[in-house]
Design a protein around this motif. Structure first.
Motif, PDB file in Angstrom:
ATOM      1  N   UNK A   1      26.534  -6.647   5.713  1.00 24.60           N
ATOM      2  CA  UNK A   1      27.090  -7.660   6.603  1.00 24.60           C
ATOM      3  C   UNK A   1      27.876  -8.700   5.806  1.00 24.60           C
ATOM      4  N   UNK A   2      28.983  -9.133   6.344  1.00 23.89           N
ATOM      5  CA  UNK A   2      29.804 -10.144   5.685  1.00 23.89           C
ATOM      6  C   UNK A   2      31.020  -9.574   4.987  1.00 23.89           C
TER       7      UNK A   2
ATOM      8  N   UNK B   1      34.499  -7.761   4.806  1.00 27.90           N
ATOM      9  CA  UNK B   1      35.614  -7.635   5.736  1.00 27.90           C
ATOM     10  C   UNK B   1      35.743  -6.173   6.192  1.00 27.90           C
ATOM     11  N   UNK B   2      35.575  -5.894   7.491  1.00 28.72           N
ATOM     12  CA  UNK B   2      35.654  -4.507   7.976  1.00 28.72           C
ATOM     13  C   UNK B   2      36.980  -3.827   7.660  1.00 28.72           C
ATOM     14  N   UNK B   3      38.083  -4.585   7.713  1.00 29.90           N
ATOM     15  CA  UNK B   3      39.386  -3.980   7.450  1.00 29.90           C
ATOM     16  C   UNK B   3      39.513  -3.549   5.995  1.00 29.90           C
ATOM     17  N   UNK B   4      38.867  -4.292   5.088  1.00 27.34           N
ATOM     18  CA  UNK B   4      38.880  -3.882   3.684  1.00 27.34           C
ATOM     19  C   UNK B   4      38.026  -2.625   3.502  1.00 27.34           C
ATOM     20  N   UNK B   5      36.892  -2.565   4.190  1.00 25.83           N
ATOM     21  CA  UNK B   5      36.054  -1.359   4.146  1.00 25.83           C
ATOM     22  C   UNK B   5      36.866  -0.163   4.630  1.00 25.83           C
ATOM     23  N   UNK B   6      37.626  -0.362   5.700  1.00 23.89           N
ATOM     24  CA  UNK B   6      38.451   0.722   6.242  1.00 23.89           C
ATOM     25  C   UNK B   6      39.527   1.153   5.240  1.00 23.89           C
TER      26      UNK B   6
ATOM     27  N   UNK C   1      36.335   3.550  11.982  1.00 23.67           N
ATOM     28  CA  UNK C   1      35.664   2.323  11.563  1.00 23.67           C
ATOM     29  C   UNK C   1      34.727   1.851  12.650  1.00 23.67           C
ATOM     30  N   UNK C   2      33.479   1.526  12.274  1.00 28.12           N
ATOM     31  CA  UNK C   2      32.524   0.884  13.167  1.00 28.12           C
ATOM     32  C   UNK C   2      32.282  -0.528  12.634  1.00 28.12           C
ATOM     33  N   UNK C   3      32.756  -1.520  13.348  1.00 21.91           N
ATOM     34  CA  UNK C   3      32.559  -2.910  12.928  1.00 21.91           C
ATOM     35  C   UNK C   3      31.807  -3.716  13.971  1.00 21.91           C
ATOM     36  N   UNK C   4      31.193  -3.022  14.936  1.00 23.19           N
ATOM     37  CA  UNK C   4      30.485  -3.716  16.011  1.00 23.19           C
ATOM     38  C   UNK C   4      28.996  -3.834  15.734  1.00 23.19           C
ATOM     39  N   UNK C   5      28.549  -3.317  14.580  1.00 22.83           N
ATOM     40  CA  UNK C   5      27.142  -3.398  14.223  1.00 22.83           C
ATOM     41  C   UNK C   5      26.962  -4.369  13.065  1.00 22.83           C
ATOM     42  N   UNK C   6      25.736  -4.454  12.580  1.00 27.17           N
ATOM     43  CA  UNK C   6      25.437  -5.459  11.552  1.00 27.17           C
ATOM     44  C   UNK C   6      26.266  -5.256  10.292  1.00 27.17           C
TER      45      UNK C   6
END
Length: 323
Positions: free
Chosen positions: A136-137, A139-144, A164-169
């Motif tokens: 958590x914390x 950046x989801x776009x960087x993970x993607x 990408x799943x960014x709706x969870x913890x």
């Protein structure tokens, strides 16, 4: 008398054993000779891994194979799951966006006929499901972006789809990859491949400024079993009732933890005997790390016997490092 070469040799000997175990080697560069510049460069790399693990306590990436389809029915079902039946955008190996229920259905047909025919229900795994995750914390776009570069590096010549799943913890990316490549070679990931995948994902994240590492679990005193896909789904939906033990408790797992801890002690002793103040400080950080992680090094009563031979408390660690 300059002890640095000897200390470097110890770091390489035990650091390689701790961070780069001799599992099945897959497509790796030749190892540097342990003399001259090669030894110094290797020791520098080991020091960097130690600092990331025990000083900065860098975030550890997670890469796991959560299963895979043995027929197109299972593969299509996974497509629907990771895309939420087309409500989430998917991306294929060509960078194209797949959106909508009908597009997901067409993707399954493309995989079925795009190469060796995939039966409705098969006997061998025709796809692998991979999950790349960060805490958590992040950046989801960087993970993607990092996951996209990971796939381009490690899954070359294979069909794959990522979501990408960014709706969870914790932000994570699901990747489903066709086992057969366009050249007819089949993907068959083993333990060494998974470790390399973690290293690659961590490297891609660091390229975007995220402090990420891929230190082996056992080097951190852990040996967790990967959760089955049904457990992951149940956890995401709040339906998981029984929590599994954090660490494996079998004889092999205990032996692996003892071996890793012994490597840490040898490294700490070498650094503590250095004439370099930074090395000595690093040895102190190792002692603190082992003390803080003592519960994971010996998670059960049967593991407490390890304490007869290796230290688990800060005072004993400090004493051993000073010997």
């Amino acid at each position: 008398m300059d002890q640095t070469p000897n200390i470097d040799g110890v770091l390489v000997q035990w650091g390689d054993r701790l961070f780069y175990p001799g599992n099945r080697i897959v497509k790796v560069k030749p190892q540097p000779r342990l003399d001259g510049g090669g030894l110094r460069d290797r020791a520098v790399a080991i020091r960097q891994r130690i600092e990331a693990t025990v000083v900065r306590r860098a975030t550890q990436v997670m890469v796991k194979v959560t299963g895979g389809g043995r027929g197109i029915q299972a593969i299509a079902a996974h497509f629907r799951y990771i895309s939420k039946n087309g409500r989430l955008d998917s991306e294929n190996e060509q960078g194209e966006t797949i959106r909508g229920k009908d597009a997901v259905h067409e993707l399954a047909d493309e995989w079925r006929y795009g190469g060796s025919l995939i039966d409705e229900v098969g006997y061998r795994r025709e796809a692998f499901n991979i999950m790349l995750s960060m805490p958590r914390g992040t950046d989801p776009l960087i993970v993607q972006k990092a996951a996209r570069e990971f796939a381009q590096t490690e899954l070359t010549d294979h069909k794959y789809v990522m979501v990408l799943h960014d709706h969870q913890a914790n932000p994570h990316v699901h990747i489903s990859v066709r086992a057969e490549s366009i050249r007819g070679r089949r993907l068959n990931p083993r333990k060494a491949d998974l470790h390399r995948w973690r290293e690659t994902f961590a490297e891609k994240l660091r390229g975007y400024g995220v402090a990420a590492e891929a230190t082996r679990q056992v080097a951190r005193g852990q040996s967790r079993s990967p959760d089955a896909l049904w457990r992951l789904k149940a956890g995401e939906e709040g339906r998981l009732k029984k929590v599994r033990p954090v660490n494996k408790t079998g004889a092999q797992a205990r032996a692996n933890r003892a071996d890793a801890l012994g490597s840490w002690v040898q490294i700490g002793k070498a650094l503590a005997g250095s004439g370099n103040a930074k090395d000595v400080q690093l040895a102190t950080s190792i002692a603190a790390f082992l003390h803080d992680q003592s519960a994971t090094w010996a998670p059960t009563k049967s593991d407490r016997g390890l304490a007869r031979d290796v230290p688990f408390s800060a005072p004993r660690v400090d004493l051993m490092l000073r010997r």
